[in-house]
Design a protein around this motif. Structure first.
Motif, PDB file in Angstrom:
ATOM      1  N   PHE A  46     -34.268 -11.315   5.124  1.00  0.00           N
ATOM      2  CA  PHE A  46     -33.349 -12.290   5.338  1.00  0.00           C
ATOM      3  C   PHE A  46     -33.498 -14.150   4.898  1.00  0.00           C
ATOM      4  CE2 PHE A  46     -31.741  -9.744   7.444  1.00  0.00           C
ATOM      5  CZ  PHE A  46     -30.499  -8.701   7.285  1.00  0.00           C
ATOM      6  N   THR A  47     -32.495 -14.774   4.147  1.00  0.00           N
ATOM      7  CA  THR A  47     -33.061 -15.887   4.024  1.00  0.00           C
ATOM      8  C   THR A  47     -31.585 -16.696   4.707  1.00  0.00           C
ATOM      9  OG1 THR A  47     -34.110 -17.696   2.295  1.00  0.00           O
ATOM     10  CG2 THR A  47     -32.393 -16.713   1.736  1.00  0.00           C
ATOM     11  N   GLY A  48     -31.556 -18.228   4.801  1.00  0.00           N
ATOM     12  CA  GLY A  48     -30.727 -18.662   5.423  1.00  0.00           C
ATOM     13  C   GLY A  48     -30.424 -19.444   4.088  1.00  0.00           C
ATOM     14  N   GLY A  49     -28.206 -19.186   5.102  1.00  0.00           N
ATOM     15  CA  GLY A  49     -27.213 -19.968   3.570  1.00  0.00           C
ATOM     16  C   GLY A  49     -26.358 -21.127   4.273  1.00  0.00           C
ATOM     17  N   LEU A  50     -25.723 -21.220   4.051  1.00  0.00           N
ATOM     18  CA  LEU A  50     -25.097 -22.955   4.127  1.00  0.00           C
ATOM     19  C   LEU A  50     -24.450 -22.200   5.753  1.00  0.00           C
ATOM     20  CD1 LEU A  50     -21.868 -21.763   1.678  1.00  0.00           C
ATOM     21  CD2 LEU A  50     -23.745 -23.343   1.835  1.00  0.00           C
ATOM     22  N   GLN A  51     -24.609 -23.545   6.382  1.00  0.00           N
ATOM     23  CA  GLN A  51     -24.207 -23.911   7.902  1.00  0.00           C
ATOM     24  C   GLN A  51     -22.859 -22.776   7.843  1.00  0.00           C
ATOM     25  OE1 GLN A  51     -24.215 -27.495   8.821  1.00  0.00           O
ATOM     26  NE2 GLN A  51     -26.575 -27.891   8.604  1.00  0.00           N
ATOM     27  N   ASN A  52     -22.604 -22.655   9.033  1.00  0.00           N
ATOM     28  CA  ASN A  52     -21.322 -21.561   9.691  1.00  0.00           C
ATOM     29  C   ASN A  52     -21.364 -22.303  10.966  1.00  0.00           C
ATOM     30  OD1 ASN A  52     -19.465 -20.179   9.828  1.00  0.00           O
ATOM     31  ND2 ASN A  52     -20.070 -18.447   9.895  1.00  0.00           N
ATOM     32  N   ASN A  53     -20.887 -23.852  11.129  1.00  0.00           N
ATOM     33  CA  ASN A  53     -20.943 -24.441  12.960  1.00  0.00           C
ATOM     34  C   ASN A  53     -19.713 -24.145  12.808  1.00  0.00           C
ATOM     35  OD1 ASN A  53     -23.587 -25.405  12.585  1.00  0.00           O
ATOM     36  ND2 ASN A  53     -22.934 -27.265  10.494  1.00  0.00           N
ATOM     37  N   SER A  54     -19.566 -24.486  14.768  1.00  0.00           N
ATOM     38  CA  SER A  54     -18.514 -24.360  15.182  1.00  0.00           C
ATOM     39  C   SER A  54     -18.268 -25.356  16.408  1.00  0.00           C
ATOM     40  CB  SER A  54     -17.979 -22.778  15.901  1.00  0.00           C
ATOM     41  OG  SER A  54     -18.736 -22.512  16.278  1.00  0.00           O
ATOM     42  N   LEU A  55     -17.274 -25.475  17.627  1.00  0.00           N
ATOM     43  CA  LEU A  55     -17.340 -26.343  18.275  1.00  0.00           C
ATOM     44  C   LEU A  55     -16.181 -26.546  18.703  1.00  0.00           C
ATOM     45  CD1 LEU A  55     -18.419 -30.597  18.783  1.00  0.00           C
ATOM     46  CD2 LEU A  55     -15.945 -29.704  19.311  1.00  0.00           C
ATOM     47  N   GLU A  56     -15.929 -26.197  20.506  1.00  0.00           N
ATOM     48  CA  GLU A  56     -14.767 -25.682  20.481  1.00  0.00           C
ATOM     49  C   GLU A  56     -15.425 -26.992  21.735  1.00  0.00           C
ATOM     50  OE1 GLU A  56     -13.784 -22.295  23.822  1.00  0.00           O
ATOM     51  OE2 GLU A  56     -13.338 -21.756  21.762  1.00  0.00           O
ATOM     52  N   VAL A  57     -13.814 -27.745  22.067  1.00  0.00           N
ATOM     53  CA  VAL A  57     -13.689 -28.430  23.147  1.00  0.00           C
ATOM     54  C   VAL A  57     -12.606 -28.731  23.475  1.00  0.00           C
ATOM     55  CG1 VAL A  57     -12.252 -30.719  22.111  1.00  0.00           C
ATOM     56  CG2 VAL A  57     -13.840 -31.368  23.561  1.00  0.00           C
ATOM     57  N   ALA A  58     -12.375 -28.546  25.416  1.00  0.00           N
ATOM     58  CA  ALA A  58     -11.188 -28.301  26.158  1.00  0.00           C
ATOM     59  C   ALA A  58     -11.166 -29.795  26.328  1.00  0.00           C
ATOM     60  CB  ALA A  58     -11.128 -27.426  26.982  1.00  0.00           C
ATOM     61  N   LEU A  59      -9.715 -29.741  26.162  1.00  0.00           N
ATOM     62  CA  LEU A  59      -8.612 -31.194  26.695  1.00  0.00           C
ATOM     63  C   LEU A  59      -7.377 -31.702  27.625  1.00  0.00           C
ATOM     64  CD1 LEU A  59      -9.169 -32.864  22.977  1.00  0.00           C
ATOM     65  CD2 LEU A  59     -10.557 -33.323  25.109  1.00  0.00           C
ATOM     66  N   MET A  60      -7.908 -32.226  28.407  1.00  0.00           N
ATOM     67  CA  MET A  60      -6.684 -32.737  29.472  1.00  0.00           C
ATOM     68  C   MET A  60      -5.195 -32.765  28.952  1.00  0.00           C
ATOM     69  SD  MET A  60      -8.794 -33.457  32.738  1.00  0.00           S
ATOM     70  CE  MET A  60      -9.922 -34.395  32.427  1.00  0.00           C
ATOM     71  N   GLN A  61      -4.401 -32.622  28.659  1.00  0.00           N
ATOM     72  CA  GLN A  61      -3.370 -32.539  27.543  1.00  0.00           C
ATOM     73  C   GLN A  61      -2.645 -33.483  28.303  1.00  0.00           C
ATOM     74  OE1 GLN A  61      -2.444 -33.265  24.734  1.00  0.00           O
ATOM     75  NE2 GLN A  61      -1.522 -31.373  23.992  1.00  0.00           N
ATOM     76  N   ASP A  62      -2.205 -34.813  26.938  1.00  0.00           N
ATOM     77  CA  ASP A  62      -0.751 -35.642  28.239  1.00  0.00           C
ATOM     78  C   ASP A  62      -0.491 -36.478  26.331  1.00  0.00           C
ATOM     79  OD1 ASP A  62      -1.592 -37.889  26.238  1.00  0.00           O
ATOM     80  OD2 ASP A  62      -3.170 -37.980  27.475  1.00  0.00           O
ATOM     81  N   PHE A  63       0.910 -36.512  26.539  1.00  0.00           N
ATOM     82  CA  PHE A  63       1.477 -36.882  25.545  1.00  0.00           C
ATOM     83  C   PHE A  63       2.195 -37.952  25.477  1.00  0.00           C
ATOM     84  CE2 PHE A  63       2.026 -32.347  27.168  1.00  0.00           C
ATOM     85  CZ  PHE A  63       1.755 -31.661  26.379  1.00  0.00           C
ATOM     86  N   ALA A  64       1.642 -39.269  25.762  1.00  0.00           N
ATOM     87  CA  ALA A  64       2.001 -40.460  25.035  1.00  0.00           C
ATOM     88  C   ALA A  64       2.026 -40.483  23.172  1.00  0.00           C
ATOM     89  CB  ALA A  64       0.085 -41.046  25.135  1.00  0.00           C
ATOM     90  N   THR A  65       3.184 -41.241  23.080  1.00  0.00           N
ATOM     91  CA  THR A  65       3.059 -41.454  22.347  1.00  0.00           C
ATOM     92  C   THR A  65       2.229 -42.248  21.379  1.00  0.00           C
ATOM     93  OG1 THR A  65       4.895 -43.383  22.300  1.00  0.00           O
ATOM     94  CG2 THR A  65       5.821 -41.231  22.389  1.00  0.00           C
ATOM     95  N   THR A  66       1.235 -43.029  21.621  1.00  0.00           N
ATOM     96  CA  THR A  66       1.009 -43.866  20.373  1.00  0.00           C
ATOM     97  C   THR A  66      -0.861 -43.760  21.850  1.00  0.00           C
ATOM     98  OG1 THR A  66       1.411 -45.850  21.870  1.00  0.00           O
ATOM     99  CG2 THR A  66       2.610 -45.427  19.470  1.00  0.00           C
ATOM    100  N   ILE A  67      -1.948 -43.873  20.617  1.00  0.00           N
ATOM    101  CA  ILE A  67      -3.541 -44.014  21.012  1.00  0.00           C
ATOM    102  C   ILE A  67      -3.118 -45.827  21.596  1.00  0.00           C
ATOM    103  CG2 ILE A  67      -5.595 -44.143  20.934  1.00  0.00           C
ATOM    104  CD1 ILE A  67      -5.274 -41.766  18.641  1.00  0.00           C
ATOM    105  N   PRO A  68      -3.395 -46.346  22.990  1.00  0.00           N
ATOM    106  CA  PRO A  68      -3.486 -47.241  23.691  1.00  0.00           C
ATOM    107  C   PRO A  68      -4.250 -48.688  22.448  1.00  0.00           C
ATOM    108  CG  PRO A  68      -3.275 -45.672  25.436  1.00  0.00           C
ATOM    109  CD  PRO A  68      -3.405 -45.353  23.962  1.00  0.00           C
ATOM    110  N   ALA A  69      -3.830 -48.852  21.820  1.00  0.00           N
ATOM    111  CA  ALA A  69      -4.542 -50.437  21.618  1.00  0.00           C
ATOM    112  C   ALA A  69      -5.513 -50.733  22.177  1.00  0.00           C
ATOM    113  CB  ALA A  69      -3.927 -51.587  21.037  1.00  0.00           C
ATOM    114  N   GLY A  70      -6.567 -50.419  21.833  1.00  0.00           N
ATOM    115  CA  GLY A  70      -8.112 -51.555  23.236  1.00  0.00           C
ATOM    116  C   GLY A  70      -8.417 -50.564  24.946  1.00  0.00           C
ATOM    117  N   SER A  71      -7.762 -49.279  24.663  1.00  0.00           N
ATOM    118  CA  SER A  71      -7.977 -48.935  26.166  1.00  0.00           C
ATOM    119  C   SER A  71      -8.854 -47.810  25.697  1.00  0.00           C
ATOM    120  CB  SER A  71      -6.362 -47.477  26.448  1.00  0.00           C
ATOM    121  OG  SER A  71      -6.842 -47.219  27.354  1.00  0.00           O
TER     122      SER A  71
END
Length: 143
Positions: A46-71
């Protein structure tokens, strides 16, 4: 042999810090295996081909309507919802210490977010969303 308890990871999605909302991360660095076995070989090659990366992240959800500036905090829903069906950049470091050979910065560029589950959980549980990014190119920086 040194070991590390993962207690202070640094995570950004689309250049926005999400470490204070995350409680689990898995970054997988993989290369496709391409078979190059030919007549006369006695085993698969075998030889190496294309990268086949993945990332999984678990986030605590919130429903604020905007990203607070400077926060230092981030609205998970305001950040993630528009990213579904697009590519973005995610960075990960094991600790908040400076980037070094013992604390590398991993940058996953042009990674695709196919879906987002805005509401998940049972009665009395913390509202969470788990994101699965696929593809993209991973670069490891040590300085």
């Amino acid at each position: 042999m040194a070991v590390l308890a993962l207690t202070n990871a640094v995570i950004t999605i689309n250049s926005i810090a999400v470490s204070d909302k995350a409680n689990s991360i898995t970054l997988t660095y993989e290369s496709d295996s391409i078979e190059i076995t030919s007549f006369g070989d006695t085993g698969h090659k075998f030889t190496g081909g294309l990268q086949n990366n993945s990332l999984e992240v678990a986030l605590m959800q919130d429903f604020a309507t905007t990203i607070p500036a400077g926060s230092p905090s981030t609205s998970v829903e305001a950040l993630i919802y528009p990213l579904v069906g697009t590519t973005t950049t995610v960075t990960v470091k094991a600790t908040s210490a400076g980037t070094s050979a013992t604390n590398p910065l991993y940058t996953l560029s042009a990674t695709f977010l196919a879906s987002h589950t805005p509401v998940a959980g049972a009665v009395g549980e913390l509202a969470m969303t788990t994101l699965s990014f696929t593809g993209g190119t991973l670069v490891k920086t040590t300085s």
